[in-house]
Design an enzyme around this catalytic site. Structure first.
Site, PDB file in Angstrom:
ATOM      1  CE  LYS A 156     -73.349  16.721 -28.386  1.00  0.00           C
ATOM      2  NZ  LYS A 156     -72.291  17.277 -27.270  1.00  0.00           N
ATOM      3  CG  HIS A 173     -63.832  -9.093 -24.991  1.00  0.00           C
ATOM      4  ND1 HIS A 173     -63.334  -8.932 -23.145  1.00  0.00           N
ATOM      5  CD2 HIS A 173     -64.700  -9.908 -25.399  1.00  0.00           C
ATOM      6  CE1 HIS A 173     -64.069  -8.766 -23.166  1.00  0.00           C
ATOM      7  NE2 HIS A 173     -65.285  -9.054 -23.848  1.00  0.00           N
ATOM      8  NE  ARG A 185     -73.003 -12.420 -21.865  1.00  0.00           N
ATOM      9  CZ  ARG A 185     -73.790 -12.172 -23.007  1.00  0.00           C
ATOM     10  NH1 ARG A 185     -74.500 -13.479 -22.388  1.00  0.00           N
ATOM     11  NH2 ARG A 185     -74.371 -11.610 -23.715  1.00  0.00           N
ATOM     12  CB  THR A 186     -68.123  -7.242 -20.672  1.00  0.00           C
ATOM     13  OG1 THR A 186     -68.093  -8.039 -21.549  1.00  0.00           O
ATOM     14  CG2 THR A 186     -66.588  -6.228 -20.338  1.00  0.00           C
ATOM     15  NE  ARG A 243     -68.252  -4.775 -25.696  1.00  0.00           N
ATOM     16  CZ  ARG A 243     -68.416  -6.603 -24.703  1.00  0.00           C
ATOM     17  NH1 ARG A 243     -69.443  -6.414 -25.798  1.00  0.00           N
ATOM     18  NH2 ARG A 243     -68.014  -6.585 -24.326  1.00  0.00           N
TER      19      ARG A 243
HETATM   20  N1   CP Z   1     -68.790 -11.747 -23.587  1.00  0.00           N
HETATM   21  C1   CP Z   1     -69.122 -10.875 -23.715  1.00  0.00           C
HETATM   22  O1   CP Z   1     -68.375  -9.458 -23.806  1.00  0.00           O
HETATM   23  O2   CP Z   1     -70.481 -10.717 -23.682  1.00  0.00           O
HETATM   24  P1   CP Z   1     -71.219  -9.136 -23.835  1.00  0.00           P
HETATM   25  O3   CP Z   1     -70.686  -8.913 -25.029  1.00  0.00           O
HETATM   26  O4   CP Z   1     -72.506  -9.646 -23.501  1.00  0.00           O
HETATM   27  O5   CP Z   1     -70.216  -8.071 -22.987  1.00  0.00           O
END
Ligand code: CP
Length: 302
Positions: free
Chosen positions: A80, A129, A50-51, A101
């Site tokens: 590396k 998050h 999703r993100t 991320r």
């Molecule tokens: N909600 C969420 O962060 O989903 P993903 O890990 O699929 O990005």
């Protein structure tokens, strides 16, 4: 309020939230393309559906372009031995905005400290998050028409689940909400979040029993057990689950949210998932697209 980077949910104040909600609604309805080919880079060291894909869709819908590495731990020069800060100091020459991320809790802060372009955290280890909190608050507001006077049950792995932590930080700014934390023994919400709630006089309680809180909840926010983050070989017995039968005890205006992906904590038939308006987690995922469009536009000063 204007921000340069979004690396923590603590940056999301009430004015900022409502401005972004308004803008997300306009972008959803009008389909404007305010960008002029600005480039967004997604740099993901952990898996995501999703993100990453919603940010990638968001930049394209806004009229921008995209560069991406979806498994940066393996397919970037991190393998590396390149330091994250050096990677960022290179990508900021190629992109106008970066979504990161990472598996370390302070990674986005580190990236922001060296980046010439806006950094958006797409999730930092078990820490934060913030854009999930944005879309969660946007969803609560769309579903209930308010962010106050609600009973919000937050259930599941609250120790390692970063989305619940960020959601609590943002919720703590709103008055007259009641929060019930439900977690299996060993996965309780950490003290930093609870102390923040105490400091802001937010009414919260903790329990291991989901069933007793369902009938009085306006929001039931479920989370997955983050087994991949267990540090000490924890043996957790997590039997928390919402199923077709649990739906019978919910109020008709209650909403079930989940950051997704879900596993066994949701066991609802496809028929109910499709027809029962109280199940809101797919609308929640869709909302992520529009609120992320609004965020990108804000950070690019458009
Ligand atoms: N909600 C969420 O962060 O989903 P993903 O890990 O699929 O990005």
């Amino acid at each position: 309020m204007s921000i340069k980077h979004l690396v923590s949910s603590n940056q999301l104040d009430i004015d900022f939230l409502f401005n972004l909600f308004d803008r997300a609604e306009k972008l959803r309805q009008e389909g404007q393309k305010p960008l002029n080919n600005e480039i967004l880079a997604t740099l993901f060291y952990e898996p995501s559906t999703r993100t990453r894909l919603s940010f990638e869709s968001a930049i394209l819908k806004l009229g921008g372009s995209l560069i991406s590495t979806e498994n940066a731990k393996e397919f970037s020069s991190a393998i590396k031995g390149e330091a994250l800060e050096d990677t960022i100091r290179v990508i900021d020459k190629y992109a106008d905005i970066i979504v990161l991320r990472h598996f370390e809790e302070d990674a986005s802060q580190k990236a922001a400290s060296v980046s010439q372009v806006p950094i958006i955290s797409g999730g930092d280890g078990a820490g934060e998050h913030p854009t999930q909190a944005l879309l969660d608050m946007y969803t609560i507001w769309k579903e209930h028409g308010t962010l106050q006077d609600l009973h919000i049950t937050i259930a599941g792995d609250l120790k390692y689940g970063r989305t619940a932590r960020s959601l609590c930080n943002v919720l703590s700014q709103f008055k007259n909400n009641k929060i019930t934390f439900v977690s299996p023994k060993g996965l309780e919400m950490k003290d930093d979040i609870k102390n923040n709630l105490r400091g802001k006089k937010i009414d919260f309680k903790e329990t291991n029993d989901l069933n007793t809180t369902l009938q009085d909840s306006d929001i039931i926010y479920l989370t997955r057990t983050q087994k991949e983050r267990f540090e000490n070989g924890e043996e957790i017995n997590n039997s928390l689950q919402i199923n077709d039968q649990s739906l019978e005890s919910l109020k008709k205006e209650a909403r079930i949210l989940h950051p997704l992906p879900h596993v066994e904590e949701i066991n609802i038939s496809l028929e109910k998932e499709t027809k029962d308006q109280r199940i809101a987690y797919f609308r929640q995922a869709e909302n992520g697209l529009f609120i992320r469009m609004a965020l990108i536009e804000h950070l690019l000063n458009k």
